[in-house]
Each structure stands twice: as structure tokens, then as C-alpha cells.
Design a protein around this motif. Structure first.
Motif, PDB file in Angstrom:
ATOM      1  N   ILE A   1       2.302   1.165  11.963  1.00  0.00           N
ATOM      2  CA  ILE A   1       0.879   1.442  12.155  1.00  0.00           C
ATOM      3  C   ILE A   1       0.090   0.374  11.402  1.00  0.00           C
ATOM      4  O   ILE A   1       0.377   0.096  10.228  1.00  0.00           O
ATOM      5  CB  ILE A   1       0.498   2.840  11.633  1.00  0.00           C
ATOM      6  CG1 ILE A   1       1.273   3.922  12.412  1.00  0.00           C
ATOM      7  CG2 ILE A   1      -0.992   3.092  11.729  1.00  0.00           C
ATOM      8  CD1 ILE A   1       1.930   4.923  11.521  1.00  0.00           C
TER       9      ILE A   1
ATOM     10  N   LEU B   1      -0.926  11.230  14.495  1.00  0.00           N
ATOM     11  CA  LEU B   1       0.277  10.563  15.005  1.00  0.00           C
ATOM     12  C   LEU B   1       1.059  11.472  15.948  1.00  0.00           C
ATOM     13  O   LEU B   1       1.690  10.989  16.901  1.00  0.00           O
ATOM     14  CB  LEU B   1       1.161  10.118  13.837  1.00  0.00           C
ATOM     15  CG  LEU B   1       0.542   9.027  12.941  1.00  0.00           C
ATOM     16  CD1 LEU B   1       1.426   8.763  11.729  1.00  0.00           C
ATOM     17  CD2 LEU B   1       0.322   7.740  13.728  1.00  0.00           C
ATOM     18  N   ASN B   2       0.995  12.755  15.725  1.00  0.00           N
ATOM     19  CA  ASN B   2       1.672  13.703  16.627  1.00  0.00           C
ATOM     20  C   ASN B   2       0.997  13.758  17.998  1.00  0.00           C
ATOM     21  O   ASN B   2       1.615  14.169  18.992  1.00  0.00           O
ATOM     22  CB  ASN B   2       1.698  15.101  16.004  1.00  0.00           C
ATOM     23  CG  ASN B   2       2.660  15.191  14.836  1.00  0.00           C
ATOM     24  OD1 ASN B   2       3.620  14.421  14.738  1.00  0.00           O
ATOM     25  ND2 ASN B   2       2.410  16.138  13.922  1.00  0.00           N
TER      26      ASN B   2
ATOM     27  N   LEU C   1      -0.357  11.099  19.607  1.00  0.00           N
ATOM     28  CA  LEU C   1      -0.462   9.757  20.202  1.00  0.00           C
ATOM     29  C   LEU C   1      -0.301   9.747  21.718  1.00  0.00           C
ATOM     30  O   LEU C   1      -1.031   9.023  22.412  1.00  0.00           O
ATOM     31  CB  LEU C   1       0.570   8.815  19.571  1.00  0.00           C
ATOM     32  CG  LEU C   1       0.329   8.423  18.105  1.00  0.00           C
ATOM     33  CD1 LEU C   1       1.331   7.356  17.689  1.00  0.00           C
ATOM     34  CD2 LEU C   1      -1.090   7.942  17.880  1.00  0.00           C
TER      35      LEU C   1
ATOM     36  N   LYS D   1       2.084   0.944  17.014  1.00  0.00           N
ATOM     37  CA  LYS D   1       1.992   2.153  17.836  1.00  0.00           C
ATOM     38  C   LYS D   1       0.641   2.843  17.684  1.00  0.00           C
ATOM     39  O   LYS D   1       0.285   3.717  18.487  1.00  0.00           O
ATOM     40  CB  LYS D   1       3.126   3.122  17.517  1.00  0.00           C
ATOM     41  CG  LYS D   1       3.123   3.728  16.117  1.00  0.00           C
ATOM     42  CD  LYS D   1       4.293   4.700  15.975  1.00  0.00           C
ATOM     43  CE  LYS D   1       4.317   5.374  14.612  1.00  0.00           C
ATOM     44  NZ  LYS D   1       5.449   6.331  14.475  1.00  0.00           N
ATOM     45  N   ALA D   2      -0.136   2.456  16.658  1.00  0.00           N
ATOM     46  CA  ALA D   2      -1.466   3.022  16.435  1.00  0.00           C
ATOM     47  C   ALA D   2      -2.153   2.190  15.359  1.00  0.00           C
ATOM     48  O   ALA D   2      -1.522   1.338  14.711  1.00  0.00           O
ATOM     49  CB  ALA D   2      -1.378   4.480  16.011  1.00  0.00           C
TER      50      ALA D   2
ATOM     51  N   GLU E   1       6.739   7.015   7.863  1.00  0.00           N
ATOM     52  CA  GLU E   1       5.949   6.071   8.657  1.00  0.00           C
ATOM     53  C   GLU E   1       5.805   4.738   7.918  1.00  0.00           C
ATOM     54  O   GLU E   1       5.725   4.697   6.687  1.00  0.00           O
ATOM     55  CB  GLU E   1       4.553   6.646   8.942  1.00  0.00           C
ATOM     56  CG  GLU E   1       4.555   7.959   9.699  1.00  0.00           C
ATOM     57  CD  GLU E   1       5.023   7.820  11.142  1.00  0.00           C
ATOM     58  OE1 GLU E   1       5.140   6.667  11.630  1.00  0.00           O
ATOM     59  OE2 GLU E   1       5.252   8.866  11.780  1.00  0.00           O
TER      60      GLU E   1
ATOM     61  N   TYR F   1      -7.406   5.776  14.628  1.00  0.00           N
ATOM     62  CA  TYR F   1      -7.839   6.754  13.626  1.00  0.00           C
ATOM     63  C   TYR F   1      -8.945   6.075  12.835  1.00  0.00           C
ATOM     64  O   TYR F   1      -8.703   5.138  12.071  1.00  0.00           O
ATOM     65  CB  TYR F   1      -6.670   7.137  12.713  1.00  0.00           C
ATOM     66  CG  TYR F   1      -6.973   8.217  11.697  1.00  0.00           C
ATOM     67  CD1 TYR F   1      -6.566   9.538  11.907  1.00  0.00           C
ATOM     68  CD2 TYR F   1      -7.635   7.926  10.509  1.00  0.00           C
ATOM     69  CE1 TYR F   1      -6.828  10.530  10.969  1.00  0.00           C
ATOM     70  CE2 TYR F   1      -7.903   8.902   9.572  1.00  0.00           C
ATOM     71  CZ  TYR F   1      -7.498  10.201   9.801  1.00  0.00           C
ATOM     72  OH  TYR F   1      -7.767  11.186   8.865  1.00  0.00           O
TER      73      TYR F   1
ATOM     74  N   LYS G   1      -1.096  12.563   9.917  1.00  0.00           N
ATOM     75  CA  LYS G   1       0.127  13.072  10.532  1.00  0.00           C
ATOM     76  C   LYS G   1      -0.175  13.787  11.835  1.00  0.00           C
ATOM     77  O   LYS G   1       0.532  13.603  12.852  1.00  0.00           O
ATOM     78  CB  LYS G   1       0.843  14.025   9.559  1.00  0.00           C
ATOM     79  CG  LYS G   1       2.203  14.489  10.062  1.00  0.00           C
ATOM     80  CD  LYS G   1       2.918  15.320   9.010  1.00  0.00           C
ATOM     81  CE  LYS G   1       4.300  15.754   9.510  1.00  0.00           C
ATOM     82  NZ  LYS G   1       5.027  16.543   8.484  1.00  0.00           N
TER      83      LYS G   1
END
Length: 632
Positions: free
Chosen positions: A481, A597-598, A600, A537-538, A503, A559, A594
Motif C-alpha cells: 500500500i 482494505l477488506n 477493496l 493494491k491501494a 500489511e 483512503y 483494516k
């Protein structure tokens, strides 16, 4: 074929050659000329054929124009009276503005083919009146360069042949109900003053005044009410009319004597500047850039790289923006700037204001020496500002056209949504923004969200400006990330991420290289940064516009934790969440990250629908505006 030029005639052997010769001299070739002649008894038809015109039967002006339009092959129709003369580059300028403004119907302004003061005043007033009512009551003061799309002309049935007067205004009004109308600003057409000479200014004012009042009342005026005839002849000029013209001319000349002296001084000064500008190969553009943050500098770099071969561009900025731009371009100058002070990721207004007061004398001195003196030396044709405060001051003092290009004016120019608990911040932001850029010719806005432009605002919205290196990237999903923060006070927020031990976070913005558990700090290097961003990924960021728009382009869920008190960042974060590209929070916590991220897959699905864009549209718009506003 692009353009069909349609000219109704009746006994115009004296004036028609002047118009046709001016058409022939245009630096434009994709046109045809159609002369609709009402059975002239002189050599009008022979002259038209000698110039290679298509000749059709005409009648009253409306009949002639419609007959010409029926055989026209052009995509656009340009209707001209026969006693006009095209100015230099008229056809090219008219078509360019018409197409760039996405118009369906338009008319050009008038320039009298006369040096008489009364003629100039009369036509200047007519131009001013047409422009002032163009959004209230689309209007034409004669058929002086009416241009329309042929498809729209056919759809609306052309000119109303039952009307003997005002058929041009009726035509404009009906087409303007279907598509956008404008009085074109770039091109003026040379207009014969024969009717002024024949009728006298008083009679003409009475005629057009009565017809205009009737138009606003929704009534049509018949030619018989005004003693108006199609066709012109010298037999109409009587001794009494000549005496009347003389009296009117003397009266206006007496009133305007001192005015003309002042105008002559202004004209000579402008002529001197214009002459120096004509001698140079390229227009001079001053590009003034806000020095706070890197977003302004990054998009300026993209734009300047696209226009630097076309224009002589001189860049003015401060702080890191100056350093960045100075490393990429020639003719970059440092001026004073103002910076927002953050403490604990929150804007500290007192410190910001205090620092501005301390630095202001130095800022003004540096700004004066490097901006104002350069303006006197180089005579810039136009100033482009990306939220830089001195650009407005220079524009107003030196009378140089100002173009605003930024994302920040979305706050003042559009009907934005925003969190209602930030209402006071919104008002403060509007107040500050309005002092930075004051009354530019146009606001070119860049945004990843598209609210409506507010009524009576001269603004256009384009997709975000993206670095060419970003446009070339092929995104892929890795296991890390990206964390991008521009304030050192944000480090306390970053440390909260250490709790998410499963992460991996790559952190930019702190100018250091070190490992701290699952946090990898990296100094900024464009190539490395691009690779890390493309394979993330983010992303986790504040509310910075440039980084958010790059993440959206690469389909990376966001985010966003905007700096407290920075309404522009809050607005960006708010729209990230509103559009489903990620989440916006006013504080960062490990549990919220968290949860983000769940989720995404949900955000990736929304981002997959975002259309790819490039910078071509905004570059074309800026070039169009520079050409439009830089003419003296």
C-alpha cells in the motif's frame, strides 16, 4: 466541404466585387460562394460568375438566403449581406470560435468601413447591445455574418419568407431555442455605411429602435412601418438628408472632440505595443504558479511542455514549485509565495497569517523585480495563473488578459456537494480563493468530479491533468500500500499503521529512506515512485488533488485523511467516497484502514468504470483561450 457562403443580391455591381475580393484573399480554402440574385438589372450576376460563384434565383433577403441554403454543400452556412468586406483571417477566426464554443447559431460584430466618428460610435453601440442581450434575447443588428449549422437551419425551416423586416433576428431567435447562440468575439466584419449615408443616423436609430422594442415585446415589424426597402440607390440621397447628415456629424464630433484626443493617445500606445508584438515570432505567455505543494507545479509542467514550442513561455513561481519547474524549463523566475502552516495535520490559521505578514515585504519586492519588470520588458500577450496571487495584480495594473487554470476554483465556480459540518470552512475557502484570482477572462477547471457550473460563471471543466509518465503506466496489483503524505506533522498518523503487521506500507513524503517494521520510507524518486504506485493494491493519502487523480487513473482504491481545516482537501476526500472510489475519514485509525482494505473489491469495481482520459482537451482549450484573449 466545411463552409457555404450565401449572399442575397439586387443590383450590387458596385459593392459585390469588394466582398468577393475579400473572400478570395482569405487564408482559407474549404468554402463555396452562392449568390442568390433577385433579377438584377445591372452586372451583378456577371460579376458573381466571374468570381466563380454559384448563382441561384433570389428575391427578398429571406427568399434568397433560403434558396442559397437549399443548394449548399457545406456543414456550416455563413449568410452575408452584399455590401460587406471580410477582415483579415475572418473565415478562419469565425469557424474556429464557432466550433470551439460548440455553437449552433452565431453572429459576428461589426466594424464600419468608414473613419467617421459617428459611424464608429453607432456600430460600437450596436455591438455592445447585441453582446449585452445575447443570453436574454438573441439578437442580430442585420445579416452581418450570421453563421449556423446547416443541419439546424434545415431543422428549423430556414428564414421566415413571410417577414419583410427583421427576418435575421427572427432566424437567430428560433435557432437559439434549439442550440447555443453567441455574438462572436474574435472576428469583426467590415460593414458599409451606405445606409447611414442614405437614411441618416436619426432615421436608422428610429427604425432599428422600433423594431428592437417590438422584438422584445414579441411582435414582428413590417418594412412598410419603417419605410424600409430591399436594395439601395443613390436617388434616395436628397439635399435635406445631406444637410441632416452634416448637422449630426458636427454635433457628434463636437461632443467627442476631447474623447478623440484621449483615444488617440491610447491608440498610439497600443499601436506601439502591437507593432513590437507583430515583430516577434511567438506570442509571449506569462505562466504564474502557486508554490505551495507540488500539484500546481506538476500540472504546469505537463501543460508548458505541450505549449512551449508554440509560445514563448515564461514561468513564475516560488518554493519547491520553482525548483521543480526550473529543473525542467528555461525562463523560470522565482517570486515570493505564501505557505499554509500545518500542526498535527491541521491548518493553523494564526501561524499561516503570521508568516505571511513577516514575509510579505520580501515577497512583494521579489515579485515586483521578477514579474513586473519582466512584464515591462517582454509585453506578455496573456497571463495564465494556476492559483498564483501576483498574476491578478499584474493583470489589473498592466491590463493584460488573465486566464485561470486550476482545480481549486471548483469551489467558487460550481455547485459542489460537501460535508455540511464544514460549511464555515467552505466560506473561508471561498473568501481566500476569490482574493487570489480576480475576474479572469475564463476559468479552465480540472476535476475528477463534475458538478454543474454556477449560473453566469464563465468556466469550463476538463478531466485532471496527468503526467505523461502516469498515462504510460500499466497498472498491476501487488501486495503493498502506498502512503503519500505532504505534511511532516502526519508522521504520527503513519505510525498507527504499524499495528497492521500483515500489511506492507511504502511511505513517501518525509524525505528519508529507512525501514521501520512494516513501514518502508523512501525518498522521492519519480521512476521508483511510478513503479510503486502502479503495482500497489491501494493508497493512503491526505486530500491532495494531484495524487488522488493519479490514483483514480491507475484504478487504485483511496483512503483519504484530509488535513483538518483545508477545505479543498476535504472536498476531494468527500468526492472520493461519494463516487465510490474509496473512503474519506477525518482521522486515521488502524481499525478503519483494516476495514477499508477488506472492502477493496467494492472500490475496484467502481474504479474499473472510470474512463481513461488524456490531456489533449485541456491543452486545446488553453491554446484556444490564449489565441482568443491575446489579440489587442
Amino acid at each position: 466541404m466545411i463552409l457555404s457562403i450565401i449572399i442575397p443580391t439586387y443590383n450590387e455591381e458596385e459593392y459585390l466585387p469588394i466582398l468577393l475580393e475579400s473572400i478570395k484573399e482569405q487564408d482559407f480554402e474549404d468554402y463555396e460562394v452562392i449568390v442568390a440574385d433577385a433579377n438584377s438589372t445591372d452586372k451583378t450576376r456577371e460579376i458573381a460568375k466571374e468570381y466563380g460563384c454559384i448563382v441561384v434565383d433570389g428575391g427578398l433577403p429571406a427568399v434568397g438566403r433560403n434558396n442559397g441554403a437549399r443548394v449548399a454543400k457545406g456543414e456550416y452556412l455563413l449568410f452575408l449581406d452584399s455590401d460587406l468586406k471580410l477582415t483579415e483571417d475572418y473565415l478562419r477566426d469565425v469557424l474556429y470560435e464557432f466550433r470551439m464554443e460548440h455553437l449552433g447559431i452565431a453572429i459576428t460584430q461589426m466594424k464600419p468601413l468608414s473613419n467617421k466618428v459617428q459611424d464608429k460610435i453607432f456600430h460600437e453601440f450596436a455591438n455592445y447591445f447585441m453582446i449585452s442581450v445575447e443570453k436574454i434575447k438573441p439578437h442580430g443588428a442585420g445579416c452581418y455574418g450570421i453563421i449556423s449549422r446547416k443541419e439546424l437551419h434545415d431543422e428549423c425551416g430556414g428564414f421566415d419568407e413571410s417577414l419583410t423586416f427583421g427576418e435575421d433576428t427572427d432566424y437567430i431567435e428560433r435557432l437559439a431555442k434549439k442550440e447555443r447562440f453567441k455574438v462572436l468575439r474574435n472576428a469583426k466584419i467590415g460593414v458599409s455605411t451606405r445606409r447611414l449615408e442614405e437614411e441618416g443616423i436619426t432615421t436608422l436609430i428610429q427604425q432599428y429602435g422600433k423594431s428592437t422594442v417590438n422584438d422584445f415585446l414579441g411582435k414582428r415589424t413590417d418594412a412598410s412601418e419603417l419605410n424600409y426597402n430591399f436594395g439601395h440607390g443613390k436617388e434616395k440621397i436628397t439635399t435635406s438628408r445631406l444637410d441632416n447628415i452634416t448637422r449630426q456629424t458636427e454635433k457628434i464630433n463636437n461632443i467627442k472632440e476631447t474623447y478623440d484626443d484621449s483615444r488617440e493617445l491610447i491608440r498610439s500606445t497600443r499601436a506601439e505595443i502591437k507593432s513590437s508584438r507583430r515583430r516577434r515570432e511567438k506570442k509571449v505567455v506569462f505562466y504564474c504558479v502557486c508554490g505551495e505543494g507540488m500539484g500546481h507545479a506538476i500540472r504546469t509542467g505537463v501543460i508548458v511542455d505541450r505549449i512551449k514550442d508554440r509560445y514563448d513561455v515564461h514561468i513564475f513561481s516560488s518554493e519547491r514549485a520553482y525548483e521543480y519547474l526550473n529543473s525542467k524549463f528555461d525562463n523560470v523566475y522565482e517570486i515570493g509565495g505564501f505557505n499554509t502552516v500545518y500542526i498535527n495535520n491541521k491548518v493553523n490559521n494564526l501561524k499561516t497569517f503570521s508568516n505571511a505578514l513577516k514575509r510579505n515585504p520580501t515577497n512583494i519586492k521579489v515579485g515586483y523585480e521578477n514579474l513586473y519588470k519582466k512584464a515591462r520588458q517582454l509585453h506578455p500577450d496573456v497571463i495564465v495563473t494556476d492559483f498564483e496571487i501576483y498574476a491578478t495584480m499584474l493583470s489589473k495594473i498592466r491590463g493584460i488578459p488573465l486566464i485561470s487554470l486550476d482545480n481549486i476554483h471548483m469551489i467558487t465556480q460550481t455547485k459542489i456537494d460537501y460535508p455540511q459540518n464544514h460549511y464555515v470552512e467552505m466560506l473561508k475557502a471561498k473568501g481566500v480563493i476569490k482574493t487570489y484570482v480576480v475576474k479572469p477572462k475564463v476559468h479552465i477547471l480540472t476535476s475528477f468530479f463534475y458538478p454543474k457550473v454556477r449560473a453566469k460563471k464563465n468556466a469550463v471543466i476538463y478531466p485532471p491533468i496527468l503526467r505523461e509518465d502516469i498515462l504510460k503506466l500499466e497498472p498491476k496489483e501487488g501486495d503493498h500500500i502506498i502512503v503519500y503524505q505532504t505534511s511532516r506533522e502526519s508522521e504520527k498518523l503513519i505510525r498507527k499503521l504499524k499495528a497492521l503487521k500483515d500489511e506492507k506500507f511504502i511511505v513517501y513524503g518525509f524525505n528519508k529512506s529507512e525501514e521501520d517494521g512494516n513501514l518502508t520510507y523512501k525518498e522521492f524518486n519519480e521512476d521508483v515512485f511510478y513503479d510503486d504506485l502502479a503495482s500497489s493494491k491501494a493508497v493512503i493519502c491526505n486530500g491532495g488533488f494531484t495524487f488522488i487523480t493519479e490514483a483514480i487513473h491507475l484504478k487504485k482504491p483511496i483512503y483519504s485523511v484530509p488535513a483538518i481545516g483545508n477545505f479543498e482537501q476535504t472536498l476531494n476526500g468527500f468526492y472520493v467516497e461519494k463516487l465510490g472510489y474509496g473512503e474519506y475519514h477525518e482521522v486515521m485509525s488502524a481499525s478503519r484502514v483494516k476495514s477499508f482494505l477488506n472492502n477493496l473489491p467494492k472500490y475496484q469495481k467502481r474504479l474499473a468504470k472510470v474512463k481513461k482520459t488524456n490531456n489533449d482537451g485541456v491543452v486545446r482549450e488553453l491554446i484556444y483561450r490564449i489565441e482568443k484573449y491575446s489579440k489587442l
